[in-house]
Design a protein around this motif. Structure first.
Motif, mmCIF file in Angstrom:
data_model
loop_
_atom_site.group_PDB
_atom_site.id
_atom_site.type_symbol
_atom_site.label_atom_id
_atom_site.label_comp_id
_atom_site.label_asym_id
_atom_site.label_seq_id
_atom_site.Cartn_x
_atom_site.Cartn_y
_atom_site.Cartn_z
ATOM 1 N N ASN A 152 0.835 -1.203 0.000
ATOM 2 C CA ASN A 152 0.000 0.000 0.000
ATOM 3 C C ASN A 152 0.867 1.249 0.000
ATOM 4 O O ASN A 152 2.111 1.174 0.062
ATOM 5 N N THR A 153 0.233 2.415 -0.067
ATOM 6 C CA THR A 153 0.980 3.676 -0.173
ATOM 7 C C THR A 153 1.827 3.930 1.063
ATOM 8 O O THR A 153 2.964 4.387 0.970
ATOM 9 N N MET A 154 1.289 3.633 2.245
ATOM 10 C CA MET A 154 2.044 3.883 3.474
ATOM 11 C C MET A 154 3.310 3.043 3.515
ATOM 12 O O MET A 154 4.382 3.527 3.911
ATOM 13 N N SER A 155 3.215 1.793 3.086
ATOM 14 C CA SER A 155 4.393 0.938 3.071
ATOM 15 C C SER A 155 5.433 1.475 2.084
ATOM 16 O O SER A 155 6.641 1.444 2.359
ATOM 17 N N ALA A 156 4.961 1.995 0.946
ATOM 18 C CA ALA A 156 5.877 2.594 -0.037
ATOM 19 C C ALA A 156 6.601 3.795 0.557
ATOM 20 O O ALA A 156 7.800 3.997 0.316
ATOM 21 N N LEU A 157 5.891 4.585 1.349
ATOM 22 C CA LEU A 157 6.514 5.754 1.983
ATOM 23 C C LEU A 157 7.582 5.337 2.994
ATOM 24 O O LEU A 157 8.702 5.849 2.985
ATOM 25 N N LEU A 158 7.236 4.404 3.874
ATOM 26 C CA LEU A 158 8.166 4.004 4.935
ATOM 27 C C LEU A 158 9.397 3.293 4.389
ATOM 28 O O LEU A 158 10.467 3.329 5.007
ATOM 29 N N SER A 159 9.263 2.654 3.220
ATOM 30 C CA SER A 159 10.403 1.910 2.672
ATOM 31 C C SER A 159 11.252 2.742 1.705
ATOM 32 O O SER A 159 12.234 2.257 1.174
ATOM 33 N N SER A 160 10.865 4.001 1.492
ATOM 34 C CA SER A 160 11.612 4.836 0.534
ATOM 35 C C SER A 160 12.802 5.517 1.214
ATOM 36 O O SER A 160 12.810 5.737 2.418
ATOM 37 N N GLU A 161 13.802 5.817 0.409
ATOM 38 C CA GLU A 161 14.971 6.561 0.937
ATOM 39 C C GLU A 161 14.582 7.996 1.273
ATOM 40 O O GLU A 161 15.027 8.562 2.265
ATOM 41 N N ARG A 162 13.748 8.571 0.407
ATOM 42 C CA ARG A 162 13.311 9.965 0.596
ATOM 43 C C ARG A 162 11.795 9.978 0.632
ATOM 44 O O ARG A 162 11.153 9.449 -0.273
ATOM 45 N N ALA A 163 11.215 10.541 1.680
ATOM 46 C CA ALA A 163 9.762 10.547 1.821
ATOM 47 C C ALA A 163 9.240 11.972 1.948
ATOM 48 O O ALA A 163 9.820 12.790 2.664
ATOM 49 N N PRO A 164 8.157 12.285 1.258
ATOM 50 C CA PRO A 164 7.593 13.631 1.331
ATOM 51 C C PRO A 164 6.848 13.857 2.639
ATOM 52 O O PRO A 164 6.230 12.945 3.191
#
Length: 315
Positions: free
Chosen positions: A181-193
């Motif tokens: 999901n989107t939240m998992s994509a955010l937490l696993s990214s190097e840079r998060a908005p």
């Protein structure tokens, strides 16, 4: 005496990581039949698996053939999937067909997975939102209409057909290995908005704990609507910091933000409605579920965030 037959359960959303965890927990004690209308999924020789649309005629054949005892409906499409109309057809009309068939064929237990997003993100939300709170999100975003209508539909059937023993679960953010999901994509990214000036409180539940919660709900046929969430929360920007994400402030100018976030995360799209959830807290009260079903999450926030810190995806 003949051996008692295992309960036979129809489980929807077979392609999802959460569904597969639930199936693995139940397969020894139940006969599982899995369906997903997006793709065919192989779950082992012991589990019949079908790629079928809930609105198509062939779906009823499964009820005739298998004579299910229960249904666990985890196949709700997320906002990032398909168009709004196709999502409505799958989430609302598909769920209605599922419930009609459950009633027609004498199903005795139905579990439906919803989401805390139905409450809506607003500046004036109470500190802890319980199950009696109004579902405001449909009035705030057209993208959440299908989620709220799915719930309203399930509630109608809950009271109209008490023999179905319907339980509706509203979890907080489900995260962890395999979650897409989107939240998992955010937490696993190097840079998060992050939206400049905002860092709302958020709740996270590990996929293992959510699978346990669904199994507990299956084992105890208590009708009703229940929030599912641990009794702790953390500010969004603090969560990103603990996950090792570099925070990128973005001005909260609505037309620009979703495209900027999608570009930053290398996503096809970023759901517009989620912006409000990065501004305003939606903290749900999970005590009723914990009390009724004896639920206690095993995975603390530290462990959740450690997983994302150690498993960054390339952007």
């Amino acid at each position: 005496m003949s051996e008692q037959r295992k309960p036979r359960i129809l489980v929807t959303g077979a392609a999802g990581a959460l569904t597969q965890q639930v199936i693995n927990r139940l397969r020894d004690n139940c006969d599982i039949v899995a369906v997903d209308f997006r793709q065919q999924v192989y779950l082992g020789d012991d589990i019949p698996s079908y790629c079928i649309d809930l609105n198509k005629r062939g779906f009823e054949d499964l009820f005739r053939q298998y004579r299910f005892d229960g249904v666990i409906h985890l196949g709700r499409l997320m906002t990032s999937e398909l168009t709004r109309m196709r999502r409505y057809n799958a989430n609302v009309l598909g769920t209605q067909r599922l419930l009609d068939l459950s009633h027609k064929y004498g199903i005795k237990r139905v579990i439906i997975l919803s989401t805390f997003h139905v409450y809506g993100a607003m500046a004036y939300n109470p500190a802890l939102i319980d199950e009696a709170a109004p579902l405001k999100s449909a009035g705030l975003s057209a993208d959440l209409v299908d989620s709220v209508e799915l719930e309203n539909l399930a509630n109608i059937y809950l009271w109209r057909y008490p023999e179905l023993n319907i339980t509706i679960l509203r979890p907080c953010n489900i995260v962890g290995p395999g979650v897409r999901n989107t939240m998992s994509a955010l937490l696993s990214s190097e840079r998060a908005p992050v939206l400049a000036g905002f860092s709302p409180m958020m709740q996270f539940i590990h996929i293992d704990d959510m699978a346990d919660a669904i199994v507990l709900a299956w084992q105890k046929p208590v009708k009703g609507v229940f929030n599912v969430a641990p009794h702790d929360w953390v500010a969004y920007q603090q969560a990103l910091k603990m996950c090792g994400c570099k925070r990128i402030p973005i001005l909260s100018v609505p037309p620009i933000v979703p495209k900027a976030i999608a570009r930053l995360l290398n996503l096809k799209s970023f759901p517009h409605y989620l912006l409000a959830f990065f501004k305003y807290p939606v903290v749900i009260d999970g005590r009723a579920f914990a009390r009724e079903f004896g639920f206690k999450p095993k995975r603390p926030l530290k462990e959740i965030f450690r997983y994302y810190r150690n498993n960054k995806r390339p952007v």
